[in-house]
Design an enzyme around this catalytic site. Structure first.
Site, PDB file in Angstrom:
ATOM      1  N   ARG A  15      10.681 -13.629   5.719  1.00  0.00           N
ATOM      2  CA  ARG A  15      11.635 -13.096   6.689  1.00  0.00           C
ATOM      3  C   ARG A  15      11.641 -13.962   7.953  1.00  0.00           C
ATOM      4  O   ARG A  15      10.737 -14.750   8.181  1.00  0.00           O
ATOM      5  CB  ARG A  15      11.254 -11.656   7.076  1.00  0.00           C
ATOM      6  CG  ARG A  15      11.527 -10.642   6.007  1.00  0.00           C
ATOM      7  CD  ARG A  15      10.928  -9.286   6.354  1.00  0.00           C
ATOM      8  NE  ARG A  15       9.479  -9.295   6.239  1.00  0.00           N
ATOM      9  CZ  ARG A  15       8.690  -8.241   6.495  1.00  0.00           C
ATOM     10  NH1 ARG A  15       9.224  -7.109   6.898  1.00  0.00           N
ATOM     11  NH2 ARG A  15       7.383  -8.325   6.357  1.00  0.00           N
ATOM     12  N   LYS A  75       5.789 -10.779  11.329  1.00  0.00           N
ATOM     13  CA  LYS A  75       4.452 -10.261  11.018  1.00  0.00           C
ATOM     14  C   LYS A  75       3.469 -10.548  12.148  1.00  0.00           C
ATOM     15  O   LYS A  75       3.724 -11.359  13.034  1.00  0.00           O
ATOM     16  CB  LYS A  75       3.937 -10.872   9.711  1.00  0.00           C
ATOM     17  CG  LYS A  75       4.584 -10.290   8.474  1.00  0.00           C
ATOM     18  CD  LYS A  75       4.610  -8.760   8.442  1.00  0.00           C
ATOM     19  CE  LYS A  75       3.268  -8.136   8.108  1.00  0.00           C
ATOM     20  NZ  LYS A  75       3.387  -6.647   8.011  1.00  0.00           N
ATOM     21  N   HIS A  96       0.333  -3.729  13.884  1.00  0.00           N
ATOM     22  CA  HIS A  96      -0.596  -2.881  13.099  1.00  0.00           C
ATOM     23  C   HIS A  96      -2.045  -3.072  13.542  1.00  0.00           C
ATOM     24  O   HIS A  96      -2.931  -3.328  12.722  1.00  0.00           O
ATOM     25  CB  HIS A  96      -0.441  -3.185  11.600  1.00  0.00           C
ATOM     26  CG  HIS A  96       0.958  -2.970  11.096  1.00  0.00           C
ATOM     27  ND1 HIS A  96       1.526  -1.723  10.993  1.00  0.00           N
ATOM     28  CD2 HIS A  96       1.903  -3.849  10.682  1.00  0.00           C
ATOM     29  CE1 HIS A  96       2.757  -1.835  10.541  1.00  0.00           C
ATOM     30  NE2 HIS A  96       3.026  -3.111  10.356  1.00  0.00           N
ATOM     31  N   ASP A 198       3.669  16.333   1.824  1.00  0.00           N
ATOM     32  CA  ASP A 198       3.584  16.040   3.258  1.00  0.00           C
ATOM     33  C   ASP A 198       2.882  17.214   3.919  1.00  0.00           C
ATOM     34  O   ASP A 198       2.782  18.289   3.332  1.00  0.00           O
ATOM     35  CB  ASP A 198       4.983  15.818   3.859  1.00  0.00           C
ATOM     36  CG  ASP A 198       4.949  14.949   5.107  1.00  0.00           C
ATOM     37  OD1 ASP A 198       5.404  13.791   5.056  1.00  0.00           O
ATOM     38  OD2 ASP A 198       4.448  15.442   6.162  1.00  0.00           O
ATOM     39  N   VAL A 239       1.638   7.684   3.967  1.00  0.00           N
ATOM     40  CA  VAL A 239       1.391   8.525   5.138  1.00  0.00           C
ATOM     41  C   VAL A 239       1.326   7.657   6.394  1.00  0.00           C
ATOM     42  O   VAL A 239       1.031   6.470   6.330  1.00  0.00           O
ATOM     43  CB  VAL A 239       0.064   9.312   4.996  1.00  0.00           C
ATOM     44  CG1 VAL A 239       0.120  10.252   3.813  1.00  0.00           C
ATOM     45  CG2 VAL A 239      -1.120   8.363   4.849  1.00  0.00           C
ATOM     46  N   LEU A 240       1.612   8.265   7.512  1.00  0.00           N
ATOM     47  CA  LEU A 240       1.469   7.563   8.797  1.00  0.00           C
ATOM     48  C   LEU A 240       1.236   8.569   9.911  1.00  0.00           C
ATOM     49  O   LEU A 240       1.918   9.585  10.001  1.00  0.00           O
ATOM     50  CB  LEU A 240       2.738   6.744   9.119  1.00  0.00           C
ATOM     51  CG  LEU A 240       2.761   6.060  10.497  1.00  0.00           C
ATOM     52  CD1 LEU A 240       1.699   4.968  10.594  1.00  0.00           C
ATOM     53  CD2 LEU A 240       4.135   5.466  10.814  1.00  0.00           C
ATOM     54  N   VAL A 267       1.331   1.917   0.236  1.00  0.00           N
ATOM     55  CA  VAL A 267       2.257   1.298   1.211  1.00  0.00           C
ATOM     56  C   VAL A 267       1.632   1.336   2.607  1.00  0.00           C
ATOM     57  O   VAL A 267       1.888   0.471   3.441  1.00  0.00           O
ATOM     58  CB  VAL A 267       3.633   2.007   1.199  1.00  0.00           C
ATOM     59  CG1 VAL A 267       4.638   1.249   2.054  1.00  0.00           C
ATOM     60  CG2 VAL A 267       4.162   2.138  -0.226  1.00  0.00           C
ATOM     61  N   ILE A 269      -1.086   0.466   3.543  1.00  0.00           N
ATOM     62  CA  ILE A 269      -2.157  -0.524   3.643  1.00  0.00           C
ATOM     63  C   ILE A 269      -2.094  -1.298   4.967  1.00  0.00           C
ATOM     64  O   ILE A 269      -3.117  -1.715   5.506  1.00  0.00           O
ATOM     65  CB  ILE A 269      -2.131  -1.497   2.423  1.00  0.00           C
ATOM     66  CG1 ILE A 269      -3.383  -2.379   2.393  1.00  0.00           C
ATOM     67  CG2 ILE A 269      -0.863  -2.315   2.371  1.00  0.00           C
ATOM     68  CD1 ILE A 269      -4.660  -1.648   2.151  1.00  0.00           C
ATOM     69  N   ASP A 270      -0.867  -1.458   5.518  1.00  0.00           N
ATOM     70  CA  ASP A 270      -0.783  -2.200   6.787  1.00  0.00           C
ATOM     71  C   ASP A 270      -1.447  -1.436   7.930  1.00  0.00           C
ATOM     72  O   ASP A 270      -1.779  -2.025   8.954  1.00  0.00           O
ATOM     73  CB  ASP A 270       0.668  -2.570   7.135  1.00  0.00           C
ATOM     74  CG  ASP A 270       1.596  -1.372   7.151  1.00  0.00           C
ATOM     75  OD1 ASP A 270       1.142  -0.249   6.843  1.00  0.00           O
ATOM     76  OD2 ASP A 270       2.780  -1.550   7.480  1.00  0.00           O
ATOM     77  N   VAL A 298       0.105  -4.503  -1.255  1.00  0.00           N
ATOM     78  CA  VAL A 298       0.694  -5.647  -0.545  1.00  0.00           C
ATOM     79  C   VAL A 298       1.082  -5.214   0.872  1.00  0.00           C
ATOM     80  O   VAL A 298       1.771  -4.211   1.061  1.00  0.00           O
ATOM     81  CB  VAL A 298       1.924  -6.179  -1.321  1.00  0.00           C
ATOM     82  CG1 VAL A 298       2.607  -7.288  -0.539  1.00  0.00           C
ATOM     83  CG2 VAL A 298       1.487  -6.678  -2.694  1.00  0.00           C
TER      84      VAL A 298
HETATM   85  N1  LIG Z   1       3.121  -2.335   3.084  1.00  0.00           N
HETATM   86  C1  LIG Z   1       4.277  -2.613   3.666  1.00  0.00           C
HETATM   87  O1  LIG Z   1       4.851  -3.682   3.471  1.00  0.00           O
HETATM   88  C2  LIG Z   1       4.941  -1.586   4.544  1.00  0.00           C
HETATM   89  C3  LIG Z   1       6.300  -1.714   4.906  1.00  0.00           C
HETATM   90  C4  LIG Z   1       6.879  -0.699   5.690  1.00  0.00           C
HETATM   91  C5  LIG Z   1       6.104   0.389   6.112  1.00  0.00           C
HETATM   92  N2  LIG Z   1       4.782   0.439   5.759  1.00  0.00           N
HETATM   93  C6  LIG Z   1       3.896   1.537   6.164  1.00  0.00           C
HETATM   94  O2  LIG Z   1       4.201   2.711   5.428  1.00  0.00           O
HETATM   95  C7  LIG Z   1       3.637   3.825   6.139  1.00  0.00           C
HETATM   96  C8  LIG Z   1       4.665   4.952   6.192  1.00  0.00           C
HETATM   97  O3  LIG Z   1       5.738   4.568   7.039  1.00  0.00           O
HETATM   98  P1  LIG Z   1       6.981   5.536   7.331  1.00  0.00           P
HETATM   99  O4  LIG Z   1       7.979   4.742   8.086  1.00  0.00           O
HETATM  100  O5  LIG Z   1       7.383   6.224   6.098  1.00  0.00           O
HETATM  101  O6  LIG Z   1       6.325   6.581   8.322  1.00  0.00           O
HETATM  102  P2  LIG Z   1       6.930   8.013   8.706  1.00  0.00           P
HETATM  103  O7  LIG Z   1       6.350   8.352  10.050  1.00  0.00           O
HETATM  104  O8  LIG Z   1       8.407   8.040   8.516  1.00  0.00           O
HETATM  105  O9  LIG Z   1       6.317   8.975   7.574  1.00  0.00           O
HETATM  106  C9  LIG Z   1       4.953   9.245   7.463  1.00  0.00           C
HETATM  107  C10 LIG Z   1       4.818  10.637   6.885  1.00  0.00           C
HETATM  108  O10 LIG Z   1       3.414  10.855   6.610  1.00  0.00           O
HETATM  109  C11 LIG Z   1       3.177  12.227   6.847  1.00  0.00           C
HETATM  110  N3  LIG Z   1       1.731  12.411   6.954  1.00  0.00           N
HETATM  111  C12 LIG Z   1       0.892  12.077   7.985  1.00  0.00           C
HETATM  112  N4  LIG Z   1      -0.367  12.395   7.654  1.00  0.00           N
HETATM  113  C13 LIG Z   1      -0.333  12.930   6.402  1.00  0.00           C
HETATM  114  C14 LIG Z   1      -1.324  13.432   5.503  1.00  0.00           C
HETATM  115  N5  LIG Z   1      -2.625  13.443   5.835  1.00  0.00           N
HETATM  116  N6  LIG Z   1      -0.915  13.900   4.294  1.00  0.00           N
HETATM  117  C15 LIG Z   1       0.386  13.886   3.946  1.00  0.00           C
HETATM  118  N7  LIG Z   1       1.372  13.431   4.747  1.00  0.00           N
HETATM  119  C16 LIG Z   1       1.004  12.951   5.956  1.00  0.00           C
HETATM  120  C17 LIG Z   1       3.962  12.528   8.111  1.00  0.00           C
HETATM  121  O11 LIG Z   1       4.177  13.923   8.274  1.00  0.00           O
HETATM  122  C18 LIG Z   1       5.255  11.758   7.848  1.00  0.00           C
HETATM  123  O12 LIG Z   1       6.240  12.566   7.243  1.00  0.00           O
HETATM  124  C19 LIG Z   1       3.245   3.262   7.501  1.00  0.00           C
HETATM  125  O13 LIG Z   1       1.857   3.007   7.543  1.00  0.00           O
HETATM  126  C20 LIG Z   1       4.010   1.964   7.601  1.00  0.00           C
HETATM  127  O14 LIG Z   1       3.408   1.030   8.466  1.00  0.00           O
HETATM  128  C21 LIG Z   1       4.201  -0.529   5.001  1.00  0.00           C
END
Ligand SMILES: NC(=O)c1ccc[n+]([C@@H]2O[C@H](COP(=O)([O-])OP(=O)(O)OC[C@H]3O[C@@H](n4cnc5c(N)ncnc54)[C@H](O)[C@@H]3O)[C@@H](O)[C@H]2O)c1
Length: 376
Positions: A15, A75, A96, A198, A239-240, A267, A269-270, A298
């Site tokens: 990207r 990144k 992150h 959730d 989750v986040l 997902v 993991i970051d 990843v």
């Molecule tokens: N690996 C990658 O390339 C990549 C790319 C994009 C996003 N991400 C990551 O994906 C993750 C999710 O991002 P998002 O935008 O969907 O976030 P988001 O805030 O939209 O959603 C996260 C959800 O997790 C829920 N949650 C929190 N704690 C919980 C628990 N203990 N049990 C169940 N649910 C729980 C929250 O209520 C929320 O609905 C983030 O860590 C983000 O950084 C990774």
């Protein structure tokens, strides 16, 4: 303001942080834009396309960091990039940091002001700069999981959607935010049996309406997840907790309850990973196996589809870049409280509470740190 766009150097990252449309907006607002030669190639954008909109093309990262004040990236900076940062720089990118104390310390030592895409919020508390990448990652999560379930790749050998007379696979999505909802929609489209967990009941209500009965929504208690794991073929962790290290939702002991060669896609993991056994992987070597369970972890999933991801990301970041360039950091964050939440470091201080907690570095409020930066 002099705005710089370096070539991403993280492995398998294609990207770029600004498109020619962004160059045009910045140039029209009176800013100078510097693009490292080749920065857009991974996303099929030639140097000439930037130059035609007024960018100056510089040959390497050294010249780029040397001339620019506002560095816009995708990144988190790699070691060589951290070494190039100085107190005069503002860095705007994914960081992150809660999962990376060493990077946090390196950035603090640089003295640069570092604004993290993933902690910028909009006026409804959502994450406008993470959301487009979460949409992409959620869709990839199901695609990748379906692929890894194939036998030659070490999977159970089950087809996500089944066929007439043979049941579909069970997909369990933990975390029903932007990633989780997009992962679920692809799994529904592939005709799997889908469960989304959730802890936020209002969010489960929204999902229930969005799914229209095509997926089950479930409260994410430890017991409910544990009871589902023995039937799961693919588990997607999404989750986040904003800016914090990811909560752990599947332990190593629970892997023993799962079917051999089921697949986990982490997902989150970051942000450090939401399965106890996760560790970061790359697109060139995306999986590993622990206790007979395939793990796909990843950290830059959207990097695999740069032609989609670059435009999705920059559509969201561009207005913030123009605002930062035009107003400068201090005024831009004063004018936009959501952008202020993006400031993770300034003048050598950690200015985001969850990052300070996770890394054990003292927290300093943004306003105090920015005042410190001006005083220097
Ligand atoms: N690996 C990658 O390339 C990549 C790319 C994009 C996003 N991400 C990551 O994906 C993750 C999710 O991002 P998002 O935008 O969907 O976030 P988001 O805030 O939209 O959603 C996260 C959800 O997790 C829920 N949650 C929190 N704690 C919980 C628990 N203990 N049990 C169940 N649910 C729980 C929250 O209520 C929320 O609905 C983030 O860590 C983000 O950084 C990774």
């Amino acid at each position: 303001m002099k705005v710089g766009v370096p070539t991403e150097v993280k492995p398998d990252e294609y990207r770029v942080a600004l498109t020619p449309a962004g160059v045009r907006e910045l140039a029209d607002a009176g800013h100078e834009v510097y693009v490292q030669s080749g920065a857009g190639l991974g996303s099929a954008i030639e140097d000439d396309a930037y130059a035609r909109q007024g960018a100056r093309i510089v040959p390497g990262a050294e010249e780029l960091f040397g001339v620019a004040d506002l560095i816009v990236k995708v990144k988190e900076p790699q070691q060589a990039e951290v070494a190039r940062l100085e107190p005069r720089h503002t860095l705007f990118t994914f960081l992150h940091l809660a999962a990376d104390p060493a990077l946090t310390r390196g950035l603090a030592e640089s003295g640069a002001t570092c604004i993290a895409y993933e902690t910028v919020e909009d006026d409804r508390g959502r994450l406008p700069l993470l959301a487009p990448m979460s949409e992409v990652a959620g869709k990839i999560a199901t695609q990748a999981g379906a692929f890894m379930l194939e036998k030659p790749l070490g999977g159970r050998g089950i087809l996500l959607g089944g066929v007439p007379g043979v049941a579909a696979a069970n997909v369990v999505v933990i975390g029903g935010g932007v990633v989780g909802m997009n992962a679920a929609f692809i799994a529904i489209g592939m005709e799997a049996t889908v469960y989304v967990y959730d802890r936020n009941i209002d969010r489960l209500r929204e999902l229930d309406v969005a799914f229209g009965g095509r997926a089950d929504t479930c409260f994410a208690s430890t017991l409910e997840i544990e009871e589902r794991l023995p039937d799961a073929d693919l588990v997607i962790g999404a989750v986040l907790v904003h800016g914090a290290r990811a909560p752990r939702v599947v332990t190593r002991a629970q892997l023993g309850m799962m079917k051999p060669h089921a697949v986990l896609v982490d997902v989150s993991i970051d942000q450090g990973g939401c399965f106890e056994t996760s560790r970061p992987t790359t697109h060139s070597d995306p999986t590993f196996e622990i206790d007979g369970i395939t793990h796909y972890c990843v950290t830059n999933m959207p990097g695999a589809v740069p032609v989609t991801s670059t435009y999705a990301l920059t559509n969201a970041t561009m207005p913030y870049v123009v605002h930062l360039a035009s107003a400068g950091v201090a005024r831009a964050v004063a004018e936009n409280p959501g952008l202020k939440l993006g400031v993770n470091l300034a003048a050598g201080h950690v200015t985001y509470e969850h990052v300070a907690e996770a890394t054990g570095i003292t927290y300093v409020p943004v306003d105090d740190a920015l005042a410190d930066a001006v005083a220097r």
